[in-house]
Structures are given as C-alpha cells and as structure tokens.
Design a protein around this motif. Sequence first.
Motif, PDB file in Angstrom:
ATOM      1  N   PRO A   2       4.871   4.933  -7.821  1.00  0.00           N
ATOM      2  CA  PRO A   2       4.098   5.650  -6.813  1.00  0.00           C
ATOM      3  C   PRO A   2       3.196   4.751  -5.985  1.00  0.00           C
ATOM      4  O   PRO A   2       2.098   5.130  -5.621  1.00  0.00           O
ATOM      5  CB  PRO A   2       3.266   6.604  -7.670  1.00  0.00           C
ATOM      6  N   CYS A   5       1.968   6.163  -2.673  1.00  0.00           N
ATOM      7  CA  CYS A   5       1.112   7.330  -2.756  1.00  0.00           C
ATOM      8  C   CYS A   5      -0.253   6.993  -3.340  1.00  0.00           C
ATOM      9  O   CYS A   5      -1.270   7.464  -2.859  1.00  0.00           O
ATOM     10  CB  CYS A   5       1.783   8.394  -3.616  1.00  0.00           C
ATOM     11  N   ALA A   6      -0.273   6.206  -4.393  1.00  0.00           N
ATOM     12  CA  ALA A   6      -1.524   5.963  -5.092  1.00  0.00           C
ATOM     13  C   ALA A   6      -2.214   4.699  -4.664  1.00  0.00           C
ATOM     14  O   ALA A   6      -3.406   4.550  -4.873  1.00  0.00           O
ATOM     15  CB  ALA A   6      -1.278   5.922  -6.604  1.00  0.00           C
ATOM     16  N   TYR A  59       1.961   8.847 -11.081  1.00  0.00           N
ATOM     17  CA  TYR A  59       2.327   9.539  -9.843  1.00  0.00           C
ATOM     18  C   TYR A  59       1.038   9.900  -9.132  1.00  0.00           C
ATOM     19  O   TYR A  59      -0.055   9.792  -9.703  1.00  0.00           O
ATOM     20  CB  TYR A  59       3.177  10.791 -10.124  1.00  0.00           C
ATOM     21  N   GLU A  60       1.132  10.312  -7.899  1.00  0.00           N
ATOM     22  CA  GLU A  60      -0.059  10.644  -7.126  1.00  0.00           C
ATOM     23  C   GLU A  60      -0.714  11.896  -7.712  1.00  0.00           C
ATOM     24  O   GLU A  60      -0.154  12.981  -7.668  1.00  0.00           O
ATOM     25  CB  GLU A  60       0.301  10.881  -5.657  1.00  0.00           C
ATOM     26  N   ASN A 113       8.145   5.337   0.257  1.00  0.00           N
ATOM     27  CA  ASN A 113       7.348   6.145  -0.659  1.00  0.00           C
ATOM     28  C   ASN A 113       8.166   6.454  -1.914  1.00  0.00           C
ATOM     29  O   ASN A 113       9.095   7.244  -1.893  1.00  0.00           O
ATOM     30  CB  ASN A 113       6.924   7.444   0.036  1.00  0.00           C
ATOM     31  N   ASN A 115       6.962   7.820  -4.710  1.00  0.00           N
ATOM     32  CA  ASN A 115       6.271   8.780  -5.565  1.00  0.00           C
ATOM     33  C   ASN A 115       7.248   9.733  -6.253  1.00  0.00           C
ATOM     34  O   ASN A 115       8.013  10.447  -5.606  1.00  0.00           O
ATOM     35  CB  ASN A 115       5.270   9.584  -4.729  1.00  0.00           C
ATOM     36  N   ASN A 234      -6.861  13.284   0.614  1.00  0.00           N
ATOM     37  CA  ASN A 234      -7.729  12.449  -0.225  1.00  0.00           C
ATOM     38  C   ASN A 234      -8.627  11.587   0.633  1.00  0.00           C
ATOM     39  O   ASN A 234      -8.418  11.448   1.845  1.00  0.00           O
ATOM     40  CB  ASN A 234      -6.889  11.556  -1.159  1.00  0.00           C
ATOM     41  N   ARG A 262     -10.044   6.882  -5.563  1.00  0.00           N
ATOM     42  CA  ARG A 262      -9.478   7.900  -4.678  1.00  0.00           C
ATOM     43  C   ARG A 262      -9.786   9.279  -5.233  1.00  0.00           C
ATOM     44  O   ARG A 262      -9.649   9.522  -6.425  1.00  0.00           O
ATOM     45  CB  ARG A 262      -7.965   7.714  -4.541  1.00  0.00           C
ATOM     46  N   GLN A 282      -8.793   9.289  -9.042  1.00  0.00           N
ATOM     47  CA  GLN A 282      -7.716   8.309  -9.138  1.00  0.00           C
ATOM     48  C   GLN A 282      -8.306   6.900  -9.018  1.00  0.00           C
ATOM     49  O   GLN A 282      -8.990   6.584  -8.046  1.00  0.00           O
ATOM     50  CB  GLN A 282      -6.706   8.537  -8.022  1.00  0.00           C
TER      51      GLN A 282
END
Length: 293
Positions: A2, A5-6, A59-60, A113, A115, A234, A262, A282
Amino acid sequence: MPLACAAAAAPALILAAPAFAQDAGAPPNSGSVAGKSAEFDLDRDTVTVGAAGVYLTDYEGSNDYRWTPAPAAIGSVKGFSFTLAGNRLSVDLIPNQPGASWDVQAGPIGVVNFNRNSLKSIDDPRVRALGKVDTAIELGGYVGIGKTGVITSPYDKLSVTVSYRHDVAGAHDSGIWQPSVNYLTPLSTKAAVAVFASAEHAGRGYATTYFSVSPTQTIASGLPTYNARGGWKNYTLGGLATYSLTGNLLKGFKIVAGGTYRRMLNDFGDSPLVSIAGSRNQWLGAVGLAYTF
C-alpha cells in the motif's frame, strides 16, 4: 503493497534534502550555510539515488504494520527536475532559471497504487476476506510555486503545490486532489531538515473501492455493510533529517530518516476497515541511504 495509499510522500522525502540546491537562488561559491563555508555549484546538474526501509501499514487505514523496501531518485538536469519515489514519479517541465529565487512548477505525475492488490501482505483475516483490489494507475499533473531564502538562510525553501491524478486502469476510476506545503532548511553543508503537511480529497469511486463493504462482503468478512462517499480522505504531517557521511549535501553518501502521521477523516475514517479492523491514526517511519552524483 500500500505504498501509494499510506506513504506516497515518504520515499520522496527521503531524498528531498539535497534538492534545496537544485532551486536555490544564490550564485555558486557564495558564502556559507549556517555559518560554514559552502562551495556549492547550485546550477549544475545533479542526481541522487537511494533506497530505504519503510515501516508502514498493511493497507490504507490498517493498524497492522510491516517493513517494505522503497527505491527513490531525485535530480535536476538542464534545469528540469524529477522525482521518483517508490511507486510515484513526477517531472517539473518548467526549467529552473540560474540565480532565480522563485521556482514556478508544473508537470505530469503518476502513481501506481498497490493498495490491497495482494492478500498476502494483509494480516487481518476480515480484510483479506473482502478480496483483493486491482492495481490502480493514477495519472495527472501538478502546479506549484517555491521560494528560496525565506526564513533561516539564503538556502532554505518554502513551496506550495496542488496535484490531481485520476485512475486510468479502471481499479477505482476516480480522482484524487492533493494540496501540499513543504519547508526545507540546511543546518550546515552536511545536514538538513524538512517538514511538510498535505491532505487528500478522493472521489466516490475511490471511497467505494477501498472503504465500502457490500452485503456479500459482510457475509464473507463479518464487517458491517458500509457505503463510503467521496470527500476529504486524510491529512498528513511529517518531517525528516539527513546527514552526509561523505562530501556534502550535494555530493557523496548520506543517511536519511523521517516519519509521518496521517489521520483518516470523514467517511474514510468511519469505514469498518478503519474504525473496526484498523485505526484512524496512521504512522510511518523510514530510514535509508542515498548517494548524490
């Protein structure tokens, strides 16, 4: 994996510190950084390559973490700047003018991406039961403006950018807006620190693909049915430090370390993937080694 995403920004930050000289407004061999002699050719071509170990979520929105490698590169050739940050590539098509203190930026951006495209990397059995998601190819562009010599020295830089990218592979088939603010300052010819803040606004297709739970998925996973809508997804706050092991910030080996926080927002934070199986908070940490040519 991810990363997009992350932690899309993290690998870029790992190699960002040498970039202060790519756009700096002082002439070559012009004095000092934080009181030390600096013989930098600020307008020469420069390329930095490196790799980092990144500690990030499965994962996100997850609350499970793991380590993953992340390659990166950043440079400026004939005034044109580029950044490769793991699965994210951007190019500034407006050349930097020698001696200019203002830097107008615009160019393409692309993100692969990953994710939830692999169930093997997800620890939570409820999220694995939702099934994997196809890899998204997000293409778009960005505009921005930067200013050197803002606060601490002639070499520090403050920049503001806004990017937009849209999935062209049909994985989530929607767009993401991302405004960002970055500040970078050298502490000496060997050390620099940076801080940044950004946010993401995602379309409904993104929310449905990654954060909704259908009735069929509820039966498979035990997570409640949920219909996520688009909106502000976010905000992220982060910082990094770098220190040259050989040479200086513009040549040789350097070690870098940084981290981000995050916060998942709105429908994205309320999703069962986050509120039940994961966490709104996150965290990300990274440490790596880079070399500047």
